[in-house]
Every structure is written in structure tokens, then in C-alpha cells.
Design an enzyme around this catalytic site. Structure first.
Site, PDB file in Angstrom:
ATOM      1  N   VAL A  61       0.827  -1.223   0.000  1.00  0.00           N
ATOM      2  CA  VAL A  61       0.000   0.000   0.000  1.00  0.00           C
ATOM      3  C   VAL A  61       0.859   1.271   0.000  1.00  0.00           C
ATOM      4  O   VAL A  61       0.360   2.353  -0.284  1.00  0.00           O
ATOM      5  CB  VAL A  61      -1.015   0.051   1.175  1.00  0.00           C
ATOM      6  CG1 VAL A  61      -2.016  -1.090   1.091  1.00  0.00           C
ATOM      7  CG2 VAL A  61      -0.336   0.095   2.523  1.00  0.00           C
ATOM      8  N   TYR A 152       3.265   6.232  15.791  1.00  0.00           N
ATOM      9  CA  TYR A 152       2.079   5.393  15.563  1.00  0.00           C
ATOM     10  C   TYR A 152       0.813   6.162  15.953  1.00  0.00           C
ATOM     11  O   TYR A 152      -0.171   6.185  15.207  1.00  0.00           O
ATOM     12  CB  TYR A 152       2.188   4.091  16.355  1.00  0.00           C
ATOM     13  CG  TYR A 152       1.018   3.157  16.133  1.00  0.00           C
ATOM     14  CD1 TYR A 152       0.773   2.619  14.876  1.00  0.00           C
ATOM     15  CD2 TYR A 152       0.162   2.811  17.178  1.00  0.00           C
ATOM     16  CE1 TYR A 152      -0.310   1.762  14.662  1.00  0.00           C
ATOM     17  CE2 TYR A 152      -0.910   1.956  16.971  1.00  0.00           C
ATOM     18  CZ  TYR A 152      -1.144   1.432  15.704  1.00  0.00           C
ATOM     19  OH  TYR A 152      -2.221   0.588  15.494  1.00  0.00           O
TER      20      TYR A 152
HETATM   21  N1  LIG Z   1      -3.566  -5.694  17.106  1.00  0.00           N
HETATM   22  C1  LIG Z   1      -3.792  -4.583  17.760  1.00  0.00           C
HETATM   23  O1  LIG Z   1      -3.595  -4.493  18.990  1.00  0.00           O
HETATM   24  C2  LIG Z   1      -4.338  -3.383  17.021  1.00  0.00           C
HETATM   25  C3  LIG Z   1      -4.991  -2.406  17.790  1.00  0.00           C
HETATM   26  C4  LIG Z   1      -5.507  -1.306  17.145  1.00  0.00           C
HETATM   27  C5  LIG Z   1      -5.400  -1.186  15.775  1.00  0.00           C
HETATM   28  N2  LIG Z   1      -4.747  -2.131  15.045  1.00  0.00           N
HETATM   29  C6  LIG Z   1      -4.671  -1.924  13.586  1.00  0.00           C
HETATM   30  O2  LIG Z   1      -5.307  -2.985  12.935  1.00  0.00           O
HETATM   31  C7  LIG Z   1      -4.782  -3.152  11.620  1.00  0.00           C
HETATM   32  C8  LIG Z   1      -4.453  -4.618  11.384  1.00  0.00           C
HETATM   33  O3  LIG Z   1      -3.439  -4.998  12.311  1.00  0.00           O
HETATM   34  P1  LIG Z   1      -3.352  -6.446  12.956  1.00  0.00           P
HETATM   35  O4  LIG Z   1      -3.443  -6.273  14.420  1.00  0.00           O
HETATM   36  O5  LIG Z   1      -4.274  -7.378  12.287  1.00  0.00           O
HETATM   37  O6  LIG Z   1      -1.809  -6.779  12.618  1.00  0.00           O
HETATM   38  P2  LIG Z   1      -1.137  -7.912  11.715  1.00  0.00           P
HETATM   39  O7  LIG Z   1      -1.584  -9.260  12.142  1.00  0.00           O
HETATM   40  O8  LIG Z   1       0.328  -7.604  11.739  1.00  0.00           O
HETATM   41  O9  LIG Z   1      -1.718  -7.618  10.241  1.00  0.00           O
HETATM   42  C9  LIG Z   1      -1.345  -6.478   9.517  1.00  0.00           C
HETATM   43  C10 LIG Z   1      -1.744  -6.643   8.072  1.00  0.00           C
HETATM   44  O10 LIG Z   1      -1.395  -5.436   7.363  1.00  0.00           O
HETATM   45  C11 LIG Z   1      -0.682  -5.778   6.194  1.00  0.00           C
HETATM   46  N3  LIG Z   1       0.278  -4.746   5.826  1.00  0.00           N
HETATM   47  C12 LIG Z   1       1.179  -4.135   6.635  1.00  0.00           C
HETATM   48  N4  LIG Z   1       1.937  -3.284   5.923  1.00  0.00           N
HETATM   49  C13 LIG Z   1       1.492  -3.367   4.630  1.00  0.00           C
HETATM   50  C14 LIG Z   1       1.887  -2.749   3.429  1.00  0.00           C
HETATM   51  N5  LIG Z   1       2.881  -1.851   3.371  1.00  0.00           N
HETATM   52  N6  LIG Z   1       1.219  -3.061   2.283  1.00  0.00           N
HETATM   53  C15 LIG Z   1       0.218  -3.959   2.314  1.00  0.00           C
HETATM   54  N7  LIG Z   1      -0.210  -4.577   3.421  1.00  0.00           N
HETATM   55  C16 LIG Z   1       0.442  -4.289   4.569  1.00  0.00           C
HETATM   56  C17 LIG Z   1       0.019  -7.104   6.529  1.00  0.00           C
HETATM   57  O11 LIG Z   1       0.221  -7.842   5.326  1.00  0.00           O
HETATM   58  P3  LIG Z   1       1.641  -8.122   4.645  1.00  0.00           P
HETATM   59  O12 LIG Z   1       2.687  -8.090   5.731  1.00  0.00           O
HETATM   60  O13 LIG Z   1       1.475  -9.459   4.011  1.00  0.00           O
HETATM   61  O14 LIG Z   1       1.783  -7.018   3.656  1.00  0.00           O
HETATM   62  C18 LIG Z   1      -1.026  -7.792   7.385  1.00  0.00           C
HETATM   63  O15 LIG Z   1      -1.928  -8.490   6.578  1.00  0.00           O
HETATM   64  C19 LIG Z   1      -3.605  -2.201  11.520  1.00  0.00           C
HETATM   65  O16 LIG Z   1      -4.010  -1.034  10.851  1.00  0.00           O
HETATM   66  C20 LIG Z   1      -3.271  -1.892  12.977  1.00  0.00           C
HETATM   67  O17 LIG Z   1      -2.651  -0.647  13.124  1.00  0.00           O
HETATM   68  C21 LIG Z   1      -4.211  -3.236  15.640  1.00  0.00           C
END
Ligand SMILES: NC(=O)c1ccc[n+]([C@@H]2O[C@H](COP(=O)([O-])OP(=O)(O)OC[C@H]3O[C@@H](n4cnc5c(N)ncnc54)[C@H](OP(=O)(O)O)[C@@H]3O)[C@@H](O)[C@H]2O)c1
Length: 251
Positions: A61, A152
Site C-alpha cells: 500500500v 504510531y
Molecule cells: N492488534 C492490535 O492491537 C491493534 C490495535 C488497534 C489497531 N490495530 C490496527 O489494525 C490493523 C491490522 O493490524 P493487525 O493487528 O491485524 O496486525 P497484523 O496481524 O500484523 O496484520 C497487519 C496486516 O497489514 C498488512 N500490511 C502491513 N503493511 C502493509 C503494506 N505496506 N502493504 C500492504 N499490506 C500491509 C500485513 O500484510 P503483509 O505483511 O502481508 O503485507 C497484514 O496483513 C492495523 O491497521 C493496525 O494498526 C491493531
């Protein structure tokens, strides 16, 4: 009726669980992420388990050209898209402002903010003119700033702002915009944040029951199923042990 859903960041965590939830309810899904092998495996699993169509698109992205080429190349049979879920994102590092890495800041800004804006701009012409729904994955870090969360928190505050801006600017198109702001959730998020340090990642979730990716997937799915005239604009979701960014009850 089968909907067409595009979810970014579907290779793990929230995005993967969201893709699975929509597929389980019979929707056709476009899944994206950088890790092509994971996308391929997920596509095969979803279509064989639920009999839905899945289109895996591998792009970063942060890569403006790649985003526009991939999304504008989505075949006619996959249009219009009913639901866009901007979920891809990451945190990198947890350091005081003076110690934080410039590269980490740039990657977070390019992914969490600019990536989300590129994807949305590229997808807009493909969205269902009869009423599409955009979800933006924010964070509790977009509502409150905590120590060592500088870069962040800034990107997620920006996601909060851009979600409000989209809701206003897209009003005349009848597009719903829902921002979801989760608290601590046990995904690969902390492993990425702490650059593979498993012990540090595990310590984030020690002593309480964090959110699971499936919990967020259920919420997104519920919001998307409401009647077209109803929009849940903004949701802060934490596990029961967490009150906000500062108060977390560990046993
Ligand atoms: N887990 C938490 O505690 C939490 C809390 C609040 C918000 N969030 C938010 O929730 C969202 C999902 O996070 P998650 O917790 O599910 O983490 P995760 O398991 O690490 O998943 C993150 C996803 O984002 C993709 N991604 C990251 N950088 C990318 C890039 N440059 N281009 C395309 N895809 C990219 C990764 O895919 P690839 O690596 O295959 O590209 C992966 O599928 C994020 O926006 C995060 O900030 C998470």
C-alpha cells in the site's frame, strides 16, 4: 445477495479474520497484502470452505503506482465493490521521541495514512453507486496518545481525521464510513512492532484476555449488515480488561 468486499492486510490478524467472516456469510472477497504465498493459501481455503470467489491481489500500500495499477486492474466481473475495508497497517518501535527511528516513522506514515488514502482514492470509482461502505481501521492510539507511541499515535489520529473527512466529503454519494478503533488485540501486530522479538510481543498480552481478531471481524460484519440508511460512524473497542490506553488490568 452476495456482496463484493475488498479487504487490505488480509494475510494475518484482523484482515484475515474479516475476510473469513465475510466469506463464511457468502460474500466474494478481494484479499490484499504483500505476502503472496499467504494470500494464495487463504484464497484457496476460503473458496473451498465457503464456495465463494476470492481474488488475491499482492501489492504494497506504500507503493502509489502499484496501488493504482492493481486496483484499477480489478476485472469488470468484480465491480462494483460494495465494501472497502482499509485495514492494512502497522506499528514499528516503542521509543521516546528522541530515540525513535526516522525510517519507522516514515514507514508508519506511508502505510497507515498515505496507503489508506491511496487505496481509497483508487477504489472510489469502483465502488457501488447505490451505496457502498468504507471501513477504516484506526486504533485506540488514534484517540489517546501514550508515552513512546509518538509516530504510531500520530498516524492513527490522522486515520481518525481522514475518516471524519471522508464521511463529510462522500455524503452526497451515500457512502457510509465507519472507523473502528481497537485496543490491544492478539494478532501479529506486536511481533511486527517489536521486529520479531517474540518475548516482548508476548509480554504485551500477558495477564489479561486481549481482543481476538475474530471479535473485530464480527463487529465489522455487523456494521456492514445494517440497513443502508444506518451508519455506525465511530467505534472504540477494547477487551474488558482495558479501559483506555492507560488503564489495563493485569492479573
Ligand atoms: N492488534 C492490535 O492491537 C491493534 C490495535 C488497534 C489497531 N490495530 C490496527 O489494525 C490493523 C491490522 O493490524 P493487525 O493487528 O491485524 O496486525 P497484523 O496481524 O500484523 O496484520 C497487519 C496486516 O497489514 C498488512 N500490511 C502491513 N503493511 C502493509 C503494506 N505496506 N502493504 C500492504 N499490506 C500491509 C500485513 O500484510 P503483509 O505483511 O502481508 O503485507 C497484514 O496483513 C492495523 O491497521 C493496525 O494498526 C491493531
Amino acid at each position: 445477495m452476495k456482496r463484493k468486499v475488498l479487504v487490505t492486510g488480509a494475510t494475518s490478524g484482523f484482515g484475515k479474520a474479516i475476510a473469513e467472516k465475510f466469506a463464511a456469510s457468502g460474500d466474494n472477497i478481494i484479499i490484499t497484502g504483500r505476502r503472496q504465498d499467504r494470500l494464495q493459501t487463504l484464497a484457496e481455503n476460503l473458496s473451498s470452505s465457503y464456495g465463494v470467489e476470492v481474488l488475491p491481489l499482492s501489492f504494497d500500500v506504500m507503493d502509489k503506482t502499484g496501488v493504482f495499477e492493481n486496483i484499477s486492474g480489478i476485472p469488470e466481473s468484480w465491480r462494483p465493490i460494495d465494501i472497502l475495508i482499509n485495514n492494512a497497517g502497522l506499528a514499528l518501535g516503542r521509543d521516546l521521541f528522541e530515540d525513535a527511528s526516522l525510517e519507522d516513522w516514515e514507514t508508519m506514515i506511508d502505510t497507515n495514512l498515505k496507503g489508506l488514502m491511496y487505496v481509497t482514492k483508487a477504489a472510489l470509482p469502483l465502488l457501488n453507486a447505490e451505496g457502498a461502505h468504507i471501513f477504516n481501521m484506526g486504533s485506540i492510539a488514534g484517540k489517546e496518545v501514550y508515552e513512546k507511541g509518538n509516530g504510531y499515535c500520530a498516524t492513527k489520529h490522522a486515520v481518525d481525521a481522514i475518516s471524519k473527512a471522508m464521511r463529510i466529503d462522500l455524503l452526497s454519494k451515500g457512502i457510509r464510513v465507519t472507523a473502528i478503533h481497537p485496543g490491544a488485540a492478539d494478532t501479529e501486530f506486536s511481533k511486527v512492532r517489536f521486529k520479531g522479538n517474540e518475548a516482548m510481543a508476548a509480554s504485551v498480552y500477558a495477564g489479561y484476555e486481549p481482543l481476538l481478531a475474530e471479535n473485530i471481524a464480527d463487529i465489522v460484519h455487523y456494521c456492514a449488515g445494517l440497513p443502508q440508511h444506518v451508519c455506525i460512524n465511530d467505534l472504540v473497542v477494547t477487551c474488558t480488561a482495558q479501559a483506555n490506553s492507560f488503564y489495563l488490568h493485569r492479573k
